[in-house]
Design an enzyme around this catalytic site. Structure first.
Site, PDB file in Angstrom:
ATOM      1  N   ARG A  95       0.838  -1.208   0.000  1.00 40.28           N
ATOM      2  CA  ARG A  95       0.000   0.000   0.000  1.00 40.28           C
ATOM      3  C   ARG A  95       0.874   1.260   0.000  1.00 40.28           C
ATOM      4  O   ARG A  95       0.563   2.255  -0.662  1.00 40.28           O
ATOM      5  CB  ARG A  95      -0.937   0.001   1.206  1.00 40.28           C
ATOM      6  N   LYS A 189      -2.280   7.008   1.448  1.00 36.10           N
ATOM      7  CA  LYS A 189      -1.858   7.346   2.809  1.00 36.10           C
ATOM      8  C   LYS A 189      -0.760   8.408   2.736  1.00 36.10           C
ATOM      9  O   LYS A 189       0.433   8.124   2.867  1.00 36.10           O
ATOM     10  CB  LYS A 189      -1.388   6.091   3.553  1.00 36.10           C
ATOM     11  N   GLU A 222     -15.362   6.895   7.131  1.00 40.34           N
ATOM     12  CA  GLU A 222     -14.319   6.323   7.979  1.00 40.34           C
ATOM     13  C   GLU A 222     -14.100   7.211   9.185  1.00 40.34           C
ATOM     14  O   GLU A 222     -14.684   8.298   9.302  1.00 40.34           O
ATOM     15  CB  GLU A 222     -13.011   6.184   7.192  1.00 40.34           C
TER      16      GLU A 222
END
Length: 340
Positions: A95, A189, A222
């Site tokens: 990721r 991220k 989220e």
């Protein structure tokens, strides 16, 4: 005024110390750590700028002209160290590199080298329980917007000693009024966590643990640095779709493990999908899902109880399932560290 004088005067007429040498500066930094009186939480750091591992906390620094610092051009990720194993390093690293690609940051090393650095750093740190955090940046070079003047990207990593017991006490959440990041940035991220910080501060100001973001279509998104999950009254485990939010590694692992509960009849199904606020607040159980939790029960949302307002049995059973995977799961998930 002589540039070599030990002090200079600012507009407020206060005297500012001028360090005459690097050794004097390092000694001052050492004193700050000593005077802090707390156990050193950062046993080791890696810096590609230094070209190796640093054990002295006073030297665990990055250049001010690194574009991650002044322009936010950087990405990061993490992995858990538990009982001398690195948990889910590979999925986090994958990721991490996807985030870097989306941010147009090239790694100074191939993936195999990054992985080797992180494993060696963990071993050198002697840390048996904590977190491993790492960053890729467009690197130091200048203070302009474009990273064109940066000779090379940079890689940093640090081991953080931490104790994260299983979470069994329920928490309260609120609906965030801080706008969430658009999908292009929410799904990677990156280091732009100002919205996340402000949403947590907003929750804390109201006596809550954290907040919940709602997307522009009115669906639950989220938490500030965690995914959220629900158990309906029909015993369905449901997580919001990952189309516009970060695909959490722990949430992904939960979706892989939870079908065990479908087989034994404790759950009816496991799925992702769109969830309205009304549906979420009307569920039987609710939880945060994140690396160091791994599950955190949520018992109240906007001053209204979730279910009966108590920690749910299925939430705790799923927490046990993930925790067992962390401490005794397959070798595909856990990398043993050869400490010196």
């Amino acid at each position: 005024m002589d540039a070599h004088k030990e002090v200079v005067e600012d507009a407020g007429n206060s005297k500012i110390h001028v360090f005459q040498s690097s050794s004097e500066l390092v000694e001052s930094l050492h004193q700050k750590w000593i005077n802090n009186g707390k156990q050193q939480p950062y046993p080791a750091m890696y810096s590609s700028v230094f070209g190796g591992i640093v054990l002295d906390p006073s030297l665990m620094v990055i250049p001010l002209d690194d574009h991650m610092v002044h322009r936010g051009h950087g990405v990061f990720d993490t992995a858990i160290i538990i009982d001398g194993y690195l948990y889910e390093l590979d999925v986090h690293l994958d990721r991490f590199l996807r985030s870097a690609s989306s941010s147009r940051i090239s790694s100074p090393f191939p993936r195999s080298t990054l992985r080797n650095i992180l494993i060696q750093l963990t071993a050198t740190s002697q840390c048996k329980k904590g977190t491993l955090r790492y960053w890729l940046t467009s690197g130091p070079g200048d203070f302009l917007l474009s990273p064109a003047g940066c000779p090379s990207s940079a890689f940093y990593a640090v081991v953080i000693t931490d104790d994260f017991p299983q979470q069994k006490k329920g928490v309260k959440v609120i609906t965030s009024t801080v706008p969430m990041k658009p999908p292009q940035f929410a799904t990677m991220k990156n280091v732009n966590y100002l919205p996340n910080v402000l949403s947590v501060m907003e929750a804390q100001d109201k006596g809550a643990f954290a907040s919940i973001w709602i997307d522009n279509n009115g669906f639950i998104a989220e938490g500030p640095n965690v995914n959220v999950a629900f158990i309906t009254h029909d015993k369905e485990l449901v997580l919001p779709s990952f189309d516009n939010i970060l695909r959490g590694c722990t949430a992904k692992r939960l979706l892989e493990l939870a079908p065990e509960f479908v087989k034994d009849g404790r759950l009816k199904s496991v799925r992702t999908g769109d969830i309205t606020v009304e549906e979420g607040k009307g569920c039987a159980e609710m939880m945060f899902v994140g690396s160091t939790l791994p599950l955190l029960p949520i018992v109240e949302w906007d001053d209204k109880p979730i279910g009966d307002g108590e920690v749910g049995e299925l939430t705790m059973a799923l927490c046990d399932l993930l925790w067992e995977d962390m401490v005794a799961g397959p070798e595909t998930q856990r990398i043993p560290i050869a400490y010196p």
